[in-house]
Motif scaffolding. Structure first.
Motif, PDB file in Angstrom:
ATOM      1  N   ASP A 161      -1.737 -15.046  12.411  1.00 52.19           N
ATOM      2  CA  ASP A 161      -1.711 -15.464  11.033  1.00 52.19           C
ATOM      3  C   ASP A 161      -0.454 -16.280  10.809  1.00 52.19           C
ATOM      4  OD1 ASP A 161      -0.927 -13.404   8.475  1.00 52.19           O
ATOM      5  OD2 ASP A 161      -2.835 -14.389   8.479  1.00 52.19           O
ATOM      6  N   ALA A 218       0.828  -1.207   0.000  1.00 52.98           N
ATOM      7  CA  ALA A 218       0.000   0.000   0.000  1.00 52.98           C
ATOM      8  C   ALA A 218       0.861   1.256   0.000  1.00 52.98           C
ATOM      9  CB  ALA A 218      -0.923  -0.008   1.223  1.00 52.98           C
ATOM     10  N   GLN A 220      -3.517  -3.191   4.609  1.00 55.19           N
ATOM     11  CA  GLN A 220      -4.163  -4.202   5.459  1.00 55.19           C
ATOM     12  C   GLN A 220      -4.561  -3.645   6.826  1.00 55.19           C
ATOM     13  OE1 GLN A 220      -3.853  -7.861   4.706  1.00 55.19           O
ATOM     14  NE2 GLN A 220      -4.422  -8.683   6.685  1.00 55.19           N
ATOM     15  N   GLY A 250      -5.558  -9.193   2.111  1.00 58.48           N
ATOM     16  CA  GLY A 250      -4.954  -9.688   0.877  1.00 58.48           C
ATOM     17  C   GLY A 250      -4.038  -8.668   0.221  1.00 58.48           C
ATOM     18  N   TYR A 251      -3.126  -9.210  -0.590  1.00 51.98           N
ATOM     19  CA  TYR A 251      -2.140  -8.356  -1.261  1.00 51.98           C
ATOM     20  C   TYR A 251      -2.816  -7.327  -2.174  1.00 51.98           C
ATOM     21  CZ  TYR A 251       1.210 -12.194  -0.222  1.00 51.98           C
ATOM     22  OH  TYR A 251       2.000 -13.154   0.356  1.00 51.98           O
ATOM     23  N   GLN A 271       9.795 -11.106   7.476  1.00 54.70           N
ATOM     24  CA  GLN A 271      10.503 -10.402   6.398  1.00 54.70           C
ATOM     25  C   GLN A 271      11.877 -11.029   6.206  1.00 54.70           C
ATOM     26  OE1 GLN A 271      10.101  -6.415   8.032  1.00 54.70           O
ATOM     27  NE2 GLN A 271       8.538  -5.901   6.523  1.00 54.70           N
ATOM     28  N   CYS A 291       4.025 -14.291   2.285  1.00 54.62           N
ATOM     29  CA  CYS A 291       3.502 -15.659   2.386  1.00 54.62           C
ATOM     30  C   CYS A 291       3.367 -16.226   0.981  1.00 54.62           C
ATOM     31  CB  CYS A 291       2.184 -15.636   3.150  1.00 54.62           C
ATOM     32  SG  CYS A 291       1.393 -17.233   3.377  1.00 54.62           S
ATOM     33  N   GLU A 309      10.552   3.499   6.036  1.00 54.24           N
ATOM     34  CA  GLU A 309      10.490   2.021   6.082  1.00 54.24           C
ATOM     35  C   GLU A 309      11.482   1.508   7.117  1.00 54.24           C
ATOM     36  OE1 GLU A 309       8.581  -0.616   4.832  1.00 54.24           O
ATOM     37  OE2 GLU A 309       9.938  -1.637   6.208  1.00 54.24           O
ATOM     38  N   HIS A 341       2.682 -15.387  13.525  1.00 52.43           N
ATOM     39  CA  HIS A 341       2.966 -14.051  14.072  1.00 52.43           C
ATOM     40  C   HIS A 341       1.696 -13.230  14.257  1.00 52.43           C
ATOM     41  CE1 HIS A 341       2.141 -12.596  10.229  1.00 52.43           C
ATOM     42  NE2 HIS A 341       2.548 -13.773   9.905  1.00 52.43           N
ATOM     43  N   VAL A 366       9.525   4.478  12.325  1.00 49.88           N
ATOM     44  CA  VAL A 366       8.762   5.633  12.811  1.00 49.88           C
ATOM     45  C   VAL A 366       8.157   5.243  14.156  1.00 49.88           C
ATOM     46  CG1 VAL A 366       6.768   7.114  12.352  1.00 49.88           C
ATOM     47  CG2 VAL A 366       8.240   6.380  10.472  1.00 49.88           C
ATOM     48  N   THR A 403       5.298  -2.054  13.760  1.00 46.53           N
ATOM     49  CA  THR A 403       6.205  -2.287  14.900  1.00 46.53           C
ATOM     50  C   THR A 403       5.508  -1.888  16.214  1.00 46.53           C
ATOM     51  OG1 THR A 403       7.201  -0.107  14.687  1.00 46.53           O
ATOM     52  CG2 THR A 403       8.284  -1.917  13.510  1.00 46.53           C
TER      53      THR A 403
END
Ligand code: FAD
Length: 438
Positions: free
Chosen positions: A159, A12, A340, A346-347, A41, A51, A31, A312, A121, A139
């Motif tokens: 998930d 996104a 999300q 979903g992607y 990651q 995934c 990021e 996680h 951030v 985070t």
């Protein structure tokens, strides 16, 4: 040049940054993954698919296929990347995740209007127009900050990720290549067939396998993301549940035409065609247990795992209560949410919400009325859903025809396929109208 900031270079965040940079904004994109990666990651690039490597169906009769068609018309960066990095997957759009991420990372990093700041951030300047796109694995420090901003309206769920194995370790004397119902011109999937005895033994091992969740679950109630439920949790719902889910044998007869009791499908995961993921086998079994149990699958007795499944935490906000239809925070018009974290699932869904949040942030800074696509489109239906769902038990939503406005004057006798075709045609025509208005 007008300044905007975007938190999170995921699907996104990259989509939103690219749109706004092309509109002439000076974008600062934050990021944290290269400083503080989360447990799923594994690469350094942006827009990492953590995934599955599939962006699901490309067929227009499928809502997510039409959603991708809408995004193509909106010039989505994510769709451009997916088409660039596509790998064979029948009627689905699956990608080489490394190529996909590299394409997006270079477009974003090389854009003259985007400044990438690799930093976590933990606090942000509320006077600059901002899109928060920090995703389901925001985070913890930023979560706390967001909670303060939202007056503590937080949610969580869990998930899991599916394992990936080396293709060369699959026993092709047992496994066979075929797409379900033989869709498409090629045979992209590798299928591992099971008879009833093999299934019963596998099922028994799976439901008794040792799971590794307690350190993450803590005191909190364990909630699963329905669309990505661990295979062992799904199995515990009943001995036949998997036969209607990831081990469904329908449309996957053996090459000699005989039927199977159950089938495990493996899908290509990289462009080199060296890695395969176990479709629908996201799991939080302990790693040695994954090896022991998944090697019971016929054809996978010597499977070499390059990545085990992991479990996680996953976050999303109470969008129906907190956001307006333009994805703007009701209590602070300079803040928008995307991806999300808004409660889409979903992607592709996360990406399109990034695009629409960017469109609305642009309109907001220009003093224009916010404008999201209508709920006759799939993108619009998702945004209307997260805006209008019950805030009491709000759960994430995937693209599907059920949330799209019904057709007027549809004759039921014309059948479901015709209905989906008409829904898709209407969505495409409506998104074109929307594009002409923004
Ligand atoms: C484990 C897991 C598996 C999933 N599997 C699938 C699947 O198979 N198929 C599917 O369609 N969807 C799946 N999803 C759901 C969802 O589609 C993806 O999570 C998707 O990547 C969400 O896109 P996003 O842009 O909202 O967030 P992300 O892609 O996660 O991007 C958010 C970015 O923000 C960064 N960030 C977080 N906190 C900070 C901070 N404090 N400062 C700076 N940056 C920060 C992160 O590092 C990340 O790069 C899965 C989700 C999870 C968690």
């Amino acid at each position: 040049m007008k300044q905007v900031q975007i938190i999170g270079a995921g699907l996104a965040g990259c989509e939103a940054s690219y749109y706004l940079a092309n509109k002439g904004y000076s974008v600062t994109l934050f990021e944290s993954k290269n400083i503080k990666p989360n447990p799923v990651q594994v690469s350094k690039g942006f827009a990492e698919l953590v995934c599955s490597n599939s962006l699901r169906s490309n067929e227009l009769t499928n809502a997510v296929g039409t959603l991708k068609a809408e995004m193509r018309l909106l010039n989505s960066l994510i769709i451009q990347a997916a088409e660039f990095a596509q790998v064979p997957a029948g009627a689905s759009l699956a990608v080489d995740r490394v190529k996909f991420s590299e394409f997006i990372t270079s477009k974003v990093k090389q854009h003259p209007n985007i400044k990438v700041v690799e930093q976590e951030v933990v606090d942000f300047d509320l006077t600059i127009p901002t899109i928060i796109a920090s995703g389901p694995l925001t985070t913890p420090d930023l979560q706390t900050q967001i909670q303060k901003l939202l007056d503590n309206d937080d949610f969580y769920f869990f998930d899991a990720v599916a394992p990936i194995i080396k293709k060369e370790s699959i026993n092709m004397e047992i496994a066979f290549r075929k797409n379900r119902y033989e869709k498409g011109d090629t045979s992209d999937y590798i299928n591992c067939p099971m008879n009833k005895t093999q299934y019963d033994q596998f099922y028994d091992a799976l439901i008794h396998g040792e799971v590794a969740i307690s350190h993450l679950a803590g005191e909190q109630e364990l909630k699963y993301f329905e669309g990505c439920m661990p295979v062992e949790a799904m199995a515990k719902r009943g001995p036949k549940t998997l036969l209607f889910g990831p081990m469904k044998p329908k449309g996957l007869r053996n090459l000699d035409g005989t039927n199977n009791y159950a089938v495990v499908q493996l899908r290509q995961d990289d462009a080199k065609d060296s890695l395969y993921n176990l479709v629908g086998f996201q799991t939080n079994l302990k790693w040695p247990e994954q090896k022991r149990i998944f090697q019971m699958i016929p054809g996978l007795e010597n499977a070499e795992f390059v990545r085990y499944g992991v479990m996680h935490k996953n976050n999303f906000i109470n969008s129906p209560k907190l956001l307006n239809l333009g994805l703007q925070l009701k209590t602070n018009p300079k803040i928008f949410f995307a991806g999300q974290i808004t409660g889409v699932e979903g992607y592709v869904e996360s990406s399109v919400v990034g695009l629409i949040a960017a469109i609305n942030l642009d309109r907001f800074t220009q003093g224009l009325e916010l404008l999201s696509p209508p709920s006759t489109t799939v993108s619009g239906a998702l945004i209307h859903y997260i805006n209008n769902a019950s805030p009491i038990d709000f759960q994430p939503m995937k693209a599907n025809w059920g949330i799209v406005d019904e057709l007027e004057n549809f004759n039921k006798q014309d059948g479901k396929v015709q209905k989906k075709t008409l829904l898709s045609e209407r969505a495409i025509s409506e998104i074109k109208k929307y594009i002409s208005q923004i």
